[in-house]
Each structure stands twice: as C-alpha cells, then as structure tokens.
Design an enzyme around this catalytic site. Structure first.
Site, short mmCIF file in Angstrom:
data_model
loop_
_atom_site.label_atom_id
_atom_site.label_comp_id
_atom_site.label_asym_id
_atom_site.label_seq_id
_atom_site.Cartn_x
_atom_site.Cartn_y
_atom_site.Cartn_z
N GLY A 105 -3.14 8.51 -3.45
CA GLY A 105 -4.52 8.79 -3.79
C GLY A 105 -4.43 10.46 -5.19
N ASP A 117 1.17 -1.12 -0.05
CA ASP A 117 -0.05 -0.02 0.43
C ASP A 117 0.77 1.03 -0.41
OD1 ASP A 117 -2.62 1.14 0.33
OD2 ASP A 117 -1.90 2.18 2.36
N SER A 118 0.21 1.96 -0.01
CA SER A 118 0.91 3.58 0.30
C SER A 118 1.99 4.00 1.43
CB SER A 118 0.43 4.85 -0.13
OG SER A 118 -0.38 4.46 0.94
N CYS A 156 -4.70 -1.89 -1.28
CA CYS A 156 -4.63 -0.58 -1.63
C CYS A 156 -5.62 -0.32 -2.81
CB CYS A 156 -3.83 0.06 -2.24
SG CYS A 156 -3.77 1.62 -2.46
N ASN A 157 -6.40 0.54 -2.82
CA ASN A 157 -7.69 0.81 -3.68
C ASN A 157 -7.29 1.79 -4.97
OD1 ASN A 157 -10.68 -0.21 -2.62
ND2 ASN A 157 -9.31 0.41 -1.18
N THR A 158 -7.09 2.74 -4.59
CA THR A 158 -6.00 3.13 -5.44
C THR A 158 -5.23 2.68 -6.93
OG1 THR A 158 -6.66 4.82 -4.22
CG2 THR A 158 -5.03 5.66 -5.89
N GLU A 188 -2.45 8.61 8.78
CA GLU A 188 -0.81 8.28 8.17
C GLU A 188 0.07 9.26 9.09
OE1 GLU A 188 1.55 6.03 5.94
OE2 GLU A 188 0.04 5.78 5.50
N CYS A 229 -10.64 2.75 0.51
CA CYS A 229 -9.58 3.09 0.79
C CYS A 229 -8.98 1.91 2.00
CB CYS A 229 -9.42 4.91 0.68
SG CYS A 229 -7.76 4.91 1.63
N THR A 230 -8.44 1.66 2.59
CA THR A 230 -7.60 0.70 2.99
C THR A 230 -7.45 1.76 4.02
OG1 THR A 230 -5.41 0.00 1.73
CG2 THR A 230 -7.11 -1.26 1.82
N HIS A 231 -6.98 3.14 4.27
CA HIS A 231 -6.70 3.37 5.50
C HIS A 231 -8.50 3.62 5.96
CE1 HIS A 231 -2.58 4.79 3.60
NE2 HIS A 231 -3.01 5.23 4.62
N1 DGL Z 1 -4.66 3.34 0.91
C1 DGL Z 1 -4.85 3.75 -0.09
C2 DGL Z 1 -6.61 3.77 -1.23
O1 DGL Z 1 -6.37 2.48 -0.20
C3 DGL Z 1 -3.76 5.18 -0.54
C4 DGL Z 1 -4.71 6.26 -0.37
C5 DGL Z 1 -3.80 6.78 -0.39
O2 DGL Z 1 -2.00 6.86 -0.41
O3 DGL Z 1 -4.04 7.96 -0.54
O4 DGL Z 1 -6.80 3.29 -2.03
#
Ligand code: DGL
Length: 264
Positions: A38, A7-8, A68-70, A146, A178-180
């Site tokens: 993102g 992920d990011s 990560c979705n993005t 983060e 978004c996984t966050h």
């Molecule tokens: N956690 C990521 C997602 O699922 C990326 C979030 C990010 O870094 O902007 O999209």
C-alpha cells in the site's frame, strides 16, 4: 493443474482459505520482503509482479490469482497484455459483491495506493452512478496484521479511528478492499454495528477462477488439494502469524528471494 496466488504477505490467506475449497494444488507466494504494498509505487509493484509470475510459472502454475487489491488495482492494467499465464485480480469480484448488497451508501476501506489509484471510484461510477461511495485509506492495518497484532488492544483503537468517518456517513455496506482486513472482520463488525453489511470479495473471486481456466478446474480429482507456501523474507514469522490467524497448522514455508526493484 496448479494455481498460484500472491499478496504482499499474509492478506492473501483470506483468499487462499476460499480457494482451497476448489481442490486444486495451490502455490501461495507472500512478498514479505516488500510488505506493505500500500506504500509502494506502481513501477515497484509491476517489477515485483514479473518476478513472482516467473517464479510461480517455474513451479508449474497455469494461472495466477492476485490475492491483493493494491496489486490488482495498480499492476493488472499495466501487465495484462504481456502476461504469459492467465491472471485474475480481485477488483471485479469486489465490485460485483457490493453492487449486489449496497442500498446506496457504500464505504470502501483500502490501502493508500488503492485509494489513490481511483480504481473503485471509477468502477462504481460506471456500474452504478447513483451509488454514493466513501473511500477510507487505512495505512496501518495491513502492517498490524503482518505483525501478528490483529487482536491487540492498540489495533482496536486504530481500526476505530479509520472507521469513524465512514460511520458518520451512515454507510449501509462496507467493502473490505484489502485482503488483510478479513482478519480484522470481527472487530470491524463490532465497531460498525449490525446495520452495516460487510463485503469480503474472496468467495466471489473464487467463483471466477473456474472461468479463468476455461472450466478446466472442475475436471480435477480431490487428491491435489495441497498448498506450497513461499515468501520473499522471514518464513518463520510468516508461518507463526499465519497459523495464529488461520487457527490451523500450515505446511513449512519456503524462502524465495526476489531481486526487488526494476530488473531492466
Ligand atoms: N493485502 C493487500 C491488499 O489487498 C496489500 C496490503 C499491503 O501490503 O499494504 O491491498
């Protein structure tokens, strides 16, 4: 057998905490030099992917989960025919989770890049055209997680600001795309109220990992259940915030720097 996930930054830990239940060795990579994803372009995300794939492969991974979705939205369609390892993204699992839950009005909370990609809009209109889908971009949320501010008072106001338009649409289900965002789930649940069901795709994604590896997963013994953590910048900060989000200690976090932009 070793599976890599990336992920990011910290968001993929919401997938990791489910994936670890499979009892395989995991290698987690947080691309903290490039967070937030993102705000990145597809070309940038694709170039990060190739470097991360090479690194995970060099550590012995036999499959990669894009936690990560993005990156799943923007990278997988570009790279899937050229990958050297089986790679699984999160979009399919998320769509599946929502189709099984929403009664007709679905909210999708995601990064700006995921919203702009149109991946969820297309997937839902193909799978269930009568479903009404309300997209909401939330650019500040992943950076707040983060920074270790998941429970800070300012975060509450910002989350409320992003959820307000979805509340007005009377959604019955909200996808955390978004996984966050699962790390903000208690706050999101409180703000949306009990009538809105929340979908975190991580448990569904994990069920699909067995399929990715052709069923081989279930042959392993339980002694491989350990994780190596790596990041592309600021390992100490990653470790401190990860431990606070997970409420447990993790093994020491290594630093593996990426070159970053397009290599060719
Ligand atoms: N956690 C990521 C997602 O699922 C990326 C979030 C990010 O870094 O902007 O999209």
């Amino acid at each position: 057998m070793i599976i890599g996930l990336y992920d990011s930054g910290l968001g993929g830990l919401s997938v990791w905490r489910e994936l670890r239940k499979l009892n395989v060795k995991l290698i987690y990579f947080g691309d903290t030099a490039h967070v937030p994803y993102g705000e990145k372009t597809p070309d940038q995300l694709v170039s990060y992917f190739w470097e991360i794939q090479d690194f995970l492969q060099s550590r012995g991974c036999e499959g990669i989960v894009i936690a990560c979705n993005t990156a799943s939205a923007l990278v997988l369609p570009e790279v899937h025919s050229q990958v050297t390892l089986p790679v699984l993204g999160i979009i399919e699992a998320a769509v599946e989770g929502c189709l099984g839950m929403s009664k007709g009005r679905l909210g999708v909370l995601a990064t700006p890049a995921t919203v702009a990609s149109g991946v969820y809009q297309r997937a839902f209109s193909e799978a269930k055209p009568q479903l009404q889908v309300f997209m909401q971009s939330a650019p500040q949320l992943a950076p707040l997680v983060e920074q270790g501010k998941a429970t800070a008072p300012e975060t509450r106001e910002i989350v409320a600001h992003y959820l307000a338009p979805l509340g007005k649409q009377n959604i019955d289900t909200l996808l955390l795309a978004c996984t966050h965002y699962p790390f903000l789930r208690p706050l999101i649940e409180e703000l949306m109220g009990p009538k809105v069901q929340i979908v975190d795709p991580a448990p569904i994604l994990v069920q699909k990992v067995g399929g990715l590896l052709g069923g081989k997963l279930y042959e392993f013994d339980h002694h491989e259940s350990e994780t190596e953590f790596w990041v592309s910048a600021h390992p100490e900060q990653f470790q401190a915030v990860a431990e606070s989000l997970l409420q447990e200690q993790i093994s020491p976090v290594g630093l593996h720097q990426l070159l970053g932009e397009k290599l060719s």
